[in-house]
Design an enzyme around this catalytic site. Structure first.
Site, PDB file in Angstrom:
ATOM      1  N   THR A  28      11.317   2.375   7.355  1.00 28.34           N
ATOM      2  CA  THR A  28      12.743   2.638   7.137  1.00 28.34           C
ATOM      3  C   THR A  28      12.924   4.098   6.725  1.00 28.34           C
ATOM      4  OG1 THR A  28      13.197   0.360   6.501  1.00 28.34           O
ATOM      5  CG2 THR A  28      14.722   2.010   5.667  1.00 28.34           C
ATOM      6  N   THR A  31      13.055   9.673   8.839  1.00 32.43           N
ATOM      7  CA  THR A  31      11.914  10.102   9.664  1.00 32.43           C
ATOM      8  C   THR A  31      11.539   8.984  10.644  1.00 32.43           C
ATOM      9  OG1 THR A  31      11.174  11.243   7.664  1.00 32.43           O
ATOM     10  CG2 THR A  31       9.670  11.261   9.549  1.00 32.43           C
ATOM     11  N   ASP A  84       5.577   4.266   8.824  1.00 38.02           N
ATOM     12  CA  ASP A  84       6.647   4.332   7.831  1.00 38.02           C
ATOM     13  C   ASP A  84       6.751   5.759   7.296  1.00 38.02           C
ATOM     14  OD1 ASP A  84       8.652   3.563   6.115  1.00 38.02           O
ATOM     15  OD2 ASP A  84       7.517   1.941   5.160  1.00 38.02           O
ATOM     16  N   GLY A  85       7.836   6.040   6.632  1.00 34.62           N
ATOM     17  CA  GLY A  85       7.984   7.320   5.952  1.00 34.62           C
ATOM     18  C   GLY A  85       7.456   7.208   4.534  1.00 34.62           C
ATOM     19  N   ALA A  86       7.623   8.247   3.759  1.00 37.17           N
ATOM     20  CA  ALA A  86       7.249   8.226   2.340  1.00 37.17           C
ATOM     21  C   ALA A  86       8.080   9.276   1.622  1.00 37.17           C
ATOM     22  CB  ALA A  86       5.759   8.512   2.167  1.00 37.17           C
ATOM     23  N   ASP A  87       8.229   9.078   0.324  1.00 35.31           N
ATOM     24  CA  ASP A  87       9.002  10.047  -0.460  1.00 35.31           C
ATOM     25  C   ASP A  87       8.116  11.118  -1.087  1.00 35.31           C
ATOM     26  OD1 ASP A  87      11.634   8.871  -0.139  1.00 35.31           O
ATOM     27  OD2 ASP A  87      10.734   7.171  -1.160  1.00 35.31           O
ATOM     28  N   GLY A  99      12.841   5.479  -1.631  1.00 32.54           N
ATOM     29  CA  GLY A  99      14.019   6.340  -1.666  1.00 32.54           C
ATOM     30  C   GLY A  99      15.170   5.744  -0.861  1.00 32.54           C
ATOM     31  N   GLY A 100      14.828   4.927   0.115  1.00 35.28           N
ATOM     32  CA  GLY A 100      15.858   4.256   0.921  1.00 35.28           C
ATOM     33  C   GLY A 100      16.073   2.822   0.492  1.00 35.28           C
ATOM     34  N   GLU A 106       8.973  -3.004   2.795  1.00 35.10           N
ATOM     35  CA  GLU A 106       7.978  -2.053   3.326  1.00 35.10           C
ATOM     36  C   GLU A 106       6.583  -2.384   2.790  1.00 35.10           C
ATOM     37  OE1 GLU A 106      10.744   1.925   3.957  1.00 35.10           O
ATOM     38  OE2 GLU A 106       9.855   1.576   2.008  1.00 35.10           O
TER      39      GLU A 106
HETATM   40  C1  5RP Z   1      12.643   3.783   2.223  1.00 33.70           C
HETATM   41  C2  5RP Z   1      11.445   4.642   2.162  1.00 33.70           C
HETATM   42  C3  5RP Z   1      11.390   5.784   3.136  1.00 33.70           C
HETATM   43  O1  5RP Z   1      10.248   5.649   3.898  1.00 33.70           O
HETATM   44  C4  5RP Z   1      11.351   7.050   2.374  1.00 33.70           C
HETATM   45  O2  5RP Z   1      12.490   7.073   1.513  1.00 33.70           O
HETATM   46  C5  5RP Z   1      11.360   8.270   3.281  1.00 33.70           C
HETATM   47  O3  5RP Z   1      12.595   8.364   3.906  1.00 33.70           O
HETATM   48  P1  5RP Z   1      13.010   9.634   4.756  1.00 33.70           P
HETATM   49  O4  5RP Z   1      12.156   9.637   5.961  1.00 33.70           O
HETATM   50  O5  5RP Z   1      14.470   9.413   5.056  1.00 33.70           O
HETATM   51  O6  5RP Z   1      12.803  10.848   3.882  1.00 33.70           O
HETATM   52  O7  5RP Z   1      10.544   4.475   1.394  1.00 33.70           O
HETATM   53  O8  5RP Z   1      12.635   2.851   1.179  1.00 33.70           O
END
Ligand code: 5RP
Length: 236
Positions: A28, A31, A84-87, A99-100, A106
């Protein structure tokens, strides 16, 4: 390059790791959105046959609109690869996510995946975790008491709000962010948080990722995390 261009670069590259017949965990965030777009193009143009297991209602909706067959986690036998993405990611390949507000699903998808890949722009790489606030998904019932306990422990909690309303996750829970600044021992903090009744899941993703693709202005870098003990082998 703009941050969005870096995100698209790693999203496009990550989509090339997906092979015909795979069950793919779809993360989510902004990215991952680029990566799902790229997968959608491969499904439409190459006839790539995959099943996507989304980690949020948002990603499920995007996948469906692009014609990616979508199943929920309990409808598949296993997940081959989750992207997946990461913060924030530290030098030991430990991460903060959520962050989302999607870190519960996830994490469930991640721990049920054979391999996990994170895609980030360079701003997410850090020597130490904690400057990004650590998200907790919490049950609304009793959350004020939990909040007081976290504050009394010096963890600087804040309910996440949007336009004056508490943010709700896809499971209708609240999010509390811990504004820690830095986390000296991520494993110790994870143990503490795991013991707190009312926290459904925290955003520390420890020993989870296998591969990280980082977007830099001069191109993407693919980093392999060290092999970790398999948490699925732990006996009751
Ligand atoms: C959502 C997440 C996202 O992977 C994380 O916030 C990164 O998001 P972005 O790609 O918008 O920076 O953990 O819960």
């Amino acid at each position: 390059m703009t941050q969005d261009e870096l995100k698209k670069m790693v999203g496009d590259l990550a989509a090339t790791y997906v092979k015909d017949g795979m069950v793919v965990g779809l993360g989510t965030g902004s990215t991952v959105k680029f990566m799902v777009d790229a997968l959608g193009r491969r499904v439409a143009e190459e006839g790539l046959k995959i099943i996507g297991v989304p980690t949020s209602d948002r990603t499920a909706e995007q996948g469906r609109q692009l014609g990616i067959p979508i199943k929920s986690i309990d409808e598949v036998a296993q997940i081959d690869l989750t992207i997946d993405g990461a913060d924030q990611i530290d030098t030991d390949f430990q991460g903060i996510k959520g962050g989302g507000a999607a870190h519960l699903f996830e994490k469930i998808v991640a721990i049920n995946s054979k391999r996990n890949m994170w895609i980030v722009d360079q701003s997410k790489m850090a020597p130490q975790l904690g400057s990004f606030p650590l998200p907790l998904e919490v049950i609304p019932y009793g959350s004020q008491q939990l909040f007081k306990r976290l504050a009394a422990n010096g963890l600087k909690p804040a309910f996440r709000e949007n336009a004056g309303q508490r943010v709700l996750t896809d499971s209708k829970n609240y999010v509390i962010d811990l504004h820690l600044g830095k986390i000296d021992d991520v494993f110790q903090l994870a143990r503490y948080l795991n013991q707190q009744v009312g926290i459904v899941e925290h955003g520390l993703f420890l020993n989870v990722v296998n591969t990280v693709i980082v977007g830099y202005a001069d191109g993407p870098k693919v980093l392999d995390a060290p092999e970790r003990p398999d948490y699925r082998a732990i006996k009751a």
